[in-house]
Design a protein around this motif. Structure first.
Motif, mmCIF file in Angstrom:
data_model
loop_
_atom_site.group_PDB
_atom_site.id
_atom_site.type_symbol
_atom_site.label_atom_id
_atom_site.label_comp_id
_atom_site.label_asym_id
_atom_site.label_seq_id
_atom_site.Cartn_x
_atom_site.Cartn_y
_atom_site.Cartn_z
ATOM 1 N N GLU A 1 0.810 -1.212 0.000
ATOM 2 C CA GLU A 1 0.000 0.000 0.000
ATOM 3 C C GLU A 1 0.845 1.264 0.000
ATOM 4 O O GLU A 1 0.512 2.238 -0.667
ATOM 5 N N ILE A 2 1.926 1.262 0.776
ATOM 6 C CA ILE A 2 2.769 2.451 0.920
ATOM 7 C C ILE A 2 4.237 2.025 0.947
ATOM 8 O O ILE A 2 4.568 0.996 1.550
ATOM 9 N N ILE A 3 5.087 2.791 0.302
ATOM 10 C CA ILE A 3 6.533 2.604 0.412
ATOM 11 C C ILE A 3 7.060 3.696 1.334
ATOM 12 O O ILE A 3 6.947 4.886 1.020
ATOM 13 N N GLN A 4 7.610 3.314 2.447
ATOM 14 C CA GLN A 4 8.130 4.266 3.422
ATOM 15 C C GLN A 4 9.642 4.439 3.247
ATOM 16 O O GLN A 4 10.305 3.605 2.621
ATOM 17 N N PRO A 5 10.208 5.503 3.789
ATOM 18 C CA PRO A 5 11.661 5.700 3.685
ATOM 19 C C PRO A 5 12.430 4.549 4.326
ATOM 20 O O PRO A 5 11.883 3.748 5.086
ATOM 21 N N ALA A 6 13.709 4.495 4.037
ATOM 22 C CA ALA A 6 14.562 3.452 4.609
ATOM 23 C C ALA A 6 14.749 3.686 6.110
ATOM 24 O O ALA A 6 14.883 4.821 6.568
ATOM 25 N N HIS A 7 14.742 2.588 6.863
ATOM 26 C CA HIS A 7 14.943 2.617 8.302
ATOM 27 C C HIS A 7 16.072 1.646 8.671
ATOM 28 O O HIS A 7 16.368 0.701 7.928
ATOM 29 N N VAL A 8 16.656 1.869 9.818
ATOM 30 C CA VAL A 8 17.641 0.933 10.368
ATOM 31 C C VAL A 8 16.983 -0.437 10.529
ATOM 32 O O VAL A 8 15.861 -0.543 11.039
ATOM 33 N N LEU A 9 17.649 -1.494 10.093
ATOM 34 C CA LEU A 9 17.101 -2.847 10.182
ATOM 35 C C LEU A 9 17.286 -3.395 11.598
ATOM 36 O O LEU A 9 18.416 -3.587 12.051
ATOM 37 N N PRO A 10 16.214 -3.672 12.330
ATOM 38 C CA PRO A 10 16.334 -4.166 13.695
ATOM 39 C C PRO A 10 17.087 -5.486 13.807
ATOM 40 O O PRO A 10 17.774 -5.735 14.798
ATOM 41 N N ASP A 11 16.960 -6.343 12.793
ATOM 42 C CA ASP A 11 17.556 -7.676 12.845
ATOM 43 C C ASP A 11 19.066 -7.639 13.062
ATOM 44 O O ASP A 11 19.622 -8.521 13.731
ATOM 45 N N THR A 12 19.732 -6.660 12.482
ATOM 46 C CA THR A 12 21.179 -6.534 12.665
ATOM 47 C C THR A 12 21.524 -5.535 13.755
ATOM 48 O O THR A 12 22.460 -5.746 14.527
#
Length: 223
Positions: free
Chosen positions: A167-178
């Motif tokens: 539905e929406i493409i949001q800006p890039a965020h820090v990946l929690p997994d790493t």
């Protein structure tokens, strides 16, 4: 990881009761102190603010520590876990101190040498810029990867392997997994994906839609 914290979409927890608008944030004074101690403990153990590492600590608590001690007790338990893992506190130190305060004569373990992570975020907050274009487009049908990782993830268990629509493409965020493991920020685009309830819980489910924010690496194209 699939811990007690991944409760979304599961059954048997009873009816959700929204809080009274007049309800105080801290119903008891100890909760206020527990909240402050948890925040401080997280910053000390992480060498700075790392919300993902704190969430990973919470999801590794056992059922009793996560549920039975209540919301602020959970935060306090998570902070203690982080301090112990990074050798700011010795194992059993909190319990020994509590017993001594109750009048028992218990030898407290010595304070260890801290082993703090070398953590330095590249910027404030979690928003970042990436040079690549989004891998998926608005209106595209995608599938949540059906994977279970041993470490931290924000990929809910109940959507894994199921298909939805971007539905929406949001800006890039820090990946929690790493980031939770101090292995780098690895920023990625985040997609708001709409799922049909019957896709998630079967044909007999009440019809409604669920929108889940998902990192790019959580998704794959459908056949």
């Amino acid at each position: 990881m699939d811990g007690i914290a991944d409760m979304g979409g599961t059954q048997g927890w009873g009816r959700v009761h929204p809080p009274d608008r007049e309800e105080r944030v801290f119903a008891e004074d100890w909760q206020r102190k527990a909240f402050a101690l948890a925040i401080l403990s997280s910053r000390v153990a992480c060498g700075g603010v790392n919300t993902d590492a704190f969430r990973h600590a919470l999801e590794r608590l056992d059922r009793a520590a996560y549920l039975d001690d209540g919301y602020f007790g959970r935060w306090l338990n998570g902070g203690e876990l982080m301090l112990t893992e990074h050798s700011v506190l010795a194992p059993g130190a909190v319990e020994a101190r509590a017993r001594n305060l109750r009048g028992e004569d218990v030898e407290e373990p010595p304070v260890p040498e801290p082993d703090l992570p070398r953590y330095a975020p590249t910027a404030e907050g979690s928003l970042r810029s990436v040079a690549t274009s989004p891998a998926f487009g608005v209106g595209e049908r995608v599938r949540a990867r059906n994977t279970s990782v041993p470490g931290h993830t924000r990929l809910p268990r109940y959507v894994r392997g199921h298909s939805g629509v971007v539905e929406i493409i949001q800006p890039a965020h820090v990946l929690p997994d790493t980031n939770a493991h101090f292995m780098g920020e690895n920023p990625q685009y985040v997609y708001s994906v709409r799922f049909d309830s019957r896709e998630l819980w079967g044909a007999d489910a009440e019809p409604f839609t669920v929108t889940v924010d998902m990192y790019e690496s959580y998704l794959e194209t459908t056949a």
